[in-house]
Design an enzyme around this catalytic site. Structure first.
Site, PDB file in Angstrom:
ATOM      1  N   CYS A 163       0.810  -1.225   0.000  1.00  0.00           N
ATOM      2  CA  CYS A 163       0.000   0.000   0.000  1.00  0.00           C
ATOM      3  C   CYS A 163       0.838   1.267   0.000  1.00  0.00           C
ATOM      4  CB  CYS A 163      -0.932  -0.015   1.203  1.00  0.00           C
ATOM      5  SG  CYS A 163      -1.802  -1.569   1.325  1.00  0.00           S
ATOM      6  N   HIS A 301      -2.900   7.953   6.047  1.00  0.00           N
ATOM      7  CA  HIS A 301      -3.058   6.661   5.380  1.00  0.00           C
ATOM      8  C   HIS A 301      -4.518   6.231   5.584  1.00  0.00           C
ATOM      9  CE1 HIS A 301      -1.899   3.011   3.464  1.00  0.00           C
ATOM     10  NE2 HIS A 301      -2.168   2.261   4.507  1.00  0.00           N
ATOM     11  N   GLU A 312      -1.707   4.953  13.563  1.00  0.00           N
ATOM     12  CA  GLU A 312      -1.339   6.160  12.809  1.00  0.00           C
ATOM     13  C   GLU A 312      -1.565   7.404  13.676  1.00  0.00           C
ATOM     14  OE1 GLU A 312      -3.269   6.744   8.993  1.00  0.00           O
ATOM     15  OE2 GLU A 312      -1.845   8.334   8.466  1.00  0.00           O
ATOM     16  N   LYS A 333      -9.220   7.870   1.477  1.00  0.00           N
ATOM     17  CA  LYS A 333      -9.754   6.505   1.336  1.00  0.00           C
ATOM     18  C   LYS A 333     -11.194   6.398   1.828  1.00  0.00           C
ATOM     19  CE  LYS A 333      -5.252   4.222   1.684  1.00  0.00           C
ATOM     20  NZ  LYS A 333      -4.352   5.283   2.217  1.00  0.00           N
ATOM     21  N   HIS A 338      -9.569   1.863  -0.752  1.00  0.00           N
ATOM     22  CA  HIS A 338      -8.108   1.765  -0.739  1.00  0.00           C
ATOM     23  C   HIS A 338      -7.609   1.265  -2.096  1.00  0.00           C
ATOM     24  CE1 HIS A 338      -4.089   1.294   0.440  1.00  0.00           C
ATOM     25  NE2 HIS A 338      -4.236   0.731   1.622  1.00  0.00           N
ATOM     26  N   PHE A 397       1.461  -3.138   3.985  1.00  0.00           N
ATOM     27  CA  PHE A 397       1.720  -4.474   4.514  1.00  0.00           C
ATOM     28  C   PHE A 397       3.199  -4.792   4.303  1.00  0.00           C
ATOM     29  CE2 PHE A 397      -2.718  -6.671   4.166  1.00  0.00           C
ATOM     30  CZ  PHE A 397      -3.146  -5.939   5.254  1.00  0.00           C
TER      31      PHE A 397
END
Lengths: 414, 119
Positions: A163, A301, A312, A333, A338, A397
């Site tokens: 990502c 994010h 985050e 997002k 996403h 990830f």
């Protein structure tokens, strides 16, 4: 000597529009691009929603009759690059240019073509495997098609950090120009994530929102009732250029990339860790030579998984201290879903548009405050704000973290 | 046995195709005259190449002497054509025949060589 790097062109393919104008209008109005999946049968899938792009016709962008040689992700990449290159009005010479290159990010490349070839082999036999499968599947095909189409013969490679791919790609392209290896770079990310096996595997990870009955309200970053991310497809491409050469040709400049930080958590394949994220943000601030006090907007994010949003938030608080509470933070997002490898690029484009239009797009579907996420997430409605410096987080990830900082150019610098 | 059935299937398909040709439209009628020069296998190969190279609507007519380059194809198109020929005629074409796929009559020759073997 370190060259200064500016953004002179942008293009997107998203579930909320296939050009910058449509995309921006939609996100400023807090629209959602999440819908019921129509691309393949999802009968026994627990998740039936995604940020699917339903109105993309590659032939609408190109007269090239060989578009079926491109996987859907490469078509997205090329179509966004087309908008970005046209927008930048850069000179595309006949015979090519060695001083322009391409760095593209993608998390799964030509996954659809891979699955199709596997299906053909297993259900119909060897003779039915498409002989063009390899050039369609390979991760670097998107970047190579952009190079071939425009004659950009400079450095060309593909970054894959899940990502964070799009943000890492932009960071690497920025370094190539900064260090003098190219005058301009086409960069960003693309992913065509809606492929049956890949999507089934996402469902199996149990990180997706299951709000099948209300797709547009499904993605709820930072809201206490969030129940997971929504997978989406798309692409975002930017033209980065050395400031002096952009000025020479009187290019329109959206902003300057002043900082890039990249780290790995070295911790867990799918769980984030605060330390890696903090260090990535700190490294970007250090690279940008700006202080925490200078940051006016953070594009988070913000995936809407329980763990991402709280870690985050903690990372932002650890870096910015009390200042964290007064920085507007929003998640693109929440509206698109996403887009994986494209998200970092689409979100830096969002930052650039925010700088130029003095509007911060909202985090939609924010319904319940979460004590673990107690910052200002610009809930549900866009906000007017003068932004000079914006920061974009991307955490992938594998523990891959990439942070980019974009700054408005003052009139006396142009 | 399987290959025998395949030959029958091919034959039936081509017969059906000829029956379906419209005759009223003068323009189409002219095309029909040209197409009649082709035998069954040639006709099938022609259709297949037209489909892969998206020849139709470009004002290009496939002739016996047409090359892949004339029709806007390249080496990757040759691979797609090879694969489609193998599927259509249920044959396996060895690597050394690839060169012949570069033009229409070469492709037909290769198909005839291997289809005949299987009969």
């Amino acid at each position: 000597m370190r060259k200064r790097v500016v953004v002179t062109g942008m293009g997107v393919i998203t579930p909320l529009g296939n050009c910058i104008k449509d995309f921006w209008n939609a996100i400023v109005n807090g629209q959602s691009g999440v819908k019921n999946i129509t691309r393949f049968s999802i009968e026994d899938f627990p998740v039936k929603i995604a940020g699917e792009i339903t109105n993309f016709r590659p032939e609408g962008f190109f007269t090239d009759d060989k578009m079926d040689r491109l996987d859907r992700f490469s078509q997205f990449a090329l179509a966004s690059a087309y908008e970005a290159v046209n927008d930048s009005k850069i000179d595309v010479k006949k015979g090519g240019r060695y001083d322009i290159g391409v760095v593209l990010g993608t998390s799964v490349g030509g996954i659809y073509s891979h699955e199709k070839a596997a299906e053909d082999l297993f259900t119909r036999g060897f003779k039915f495997v498409d002989p063009i499968s390899i050039p369609k599947v390979m991760y670097n095909s998107g970047a190579c098609h952009i190079a071939r189409h425009f004659g950009f013969m400079g450095p060309n490679y593909t970054v894959t950090t899940a990502c964070a791919s799009g943000a890492n790609a932009i960071g690497e392209a920025y370094k190539i120009i900064r260090d003098g290896y190219a005058k301009a770079m086409v960069t960003g990310g693309a992913d065509a994530t809606l492929s049956p096996v890949f999507f089934a595997a996402w469902c199996k990870l149990r990180v997706l929102s299951r709000q099948n009955d209300s797709p547009q309200k499904a993605c709820k970053p930072f809201s206490k009732n969030r129940d997971g991310l929504v997978v989406a497809e798309g692409a975002g491409v930017l033209m980065l250029e050395e400031l002096e050469s952009a000025k020479e040709r009187n290019a329109c400049i959206y902003g300057e990339i002043i900082g890039y930080g990249s780290t790995n958590d070295a911790y867990h394949l799918t769980f984030p860790h605060i330390d890696g994220e903090v260090k990535a943000i700190e490294n970007a601030l250090k690279d940008a030579q700006v202080s925490k006090e200078d940051v006016d907007y953070i594009n988070a994010h913000g995936t809407a998984t329980a763990i991402n949003d709280s870690v985050e938030t903690d990372a932002i608080k650890k870096v910015f201290g009390d200042k964290a509470y007064s920085i507007p933070i929003s998640s693109t997002k929440s509206m698109l879903g996403h887009t994986l490898g494209a998200s970092g690029a689409i979100e830096l484009i969002t930052c650039a548009l925010s700088l130029n239009k003095s509007i911060i797009p909202p985090t939609i579907n924010y319904e319940e405050p979460d004590p673990k996420c107690d910052l200002d997430y610009v809930p549900n409605k866009a906000r007017k704000a003068d932004i000079n410096v914006s920061l974009s987080n991307s955490f992938g990830f594998g523990g891959n973290n990439a942070v980019l900082i974009l700054k408005k150019l003052n009139n006396d610098e142009i | 046995m399987m290959f025998f059935n395949k030959s029958i299937a091919l034959f039936c398909h081509v017969t059906r195709f000829n029956e379906c040709l419209p005759v009223k439209n003068e323009k189409v009628g002219k095309v029909r005259v040209m197409e009649e020069k082709f035998d069954e296998i040639e006709q099938k190969v022609k259709e297949l190449i037209e489909r892969i190279l998206k020849v139709k609507g470009k004002g290009t007519e496939i002739k016996r002497e047409s090359t892949l380059a004339d029709l806007g194809g390249d080496s990757l198109s040759a691979l797609s054509i090879l694969s489609a020929l193998e599927q259509e005629f249920n044959i396996s074409i060895p690597d050394e025949e690839i060169v012949d796929i570069g033009n229409f009559s070469g492709a037909v020759k290769v198909v005839k060589k291997y289809v005949k073997d299987y009969r």
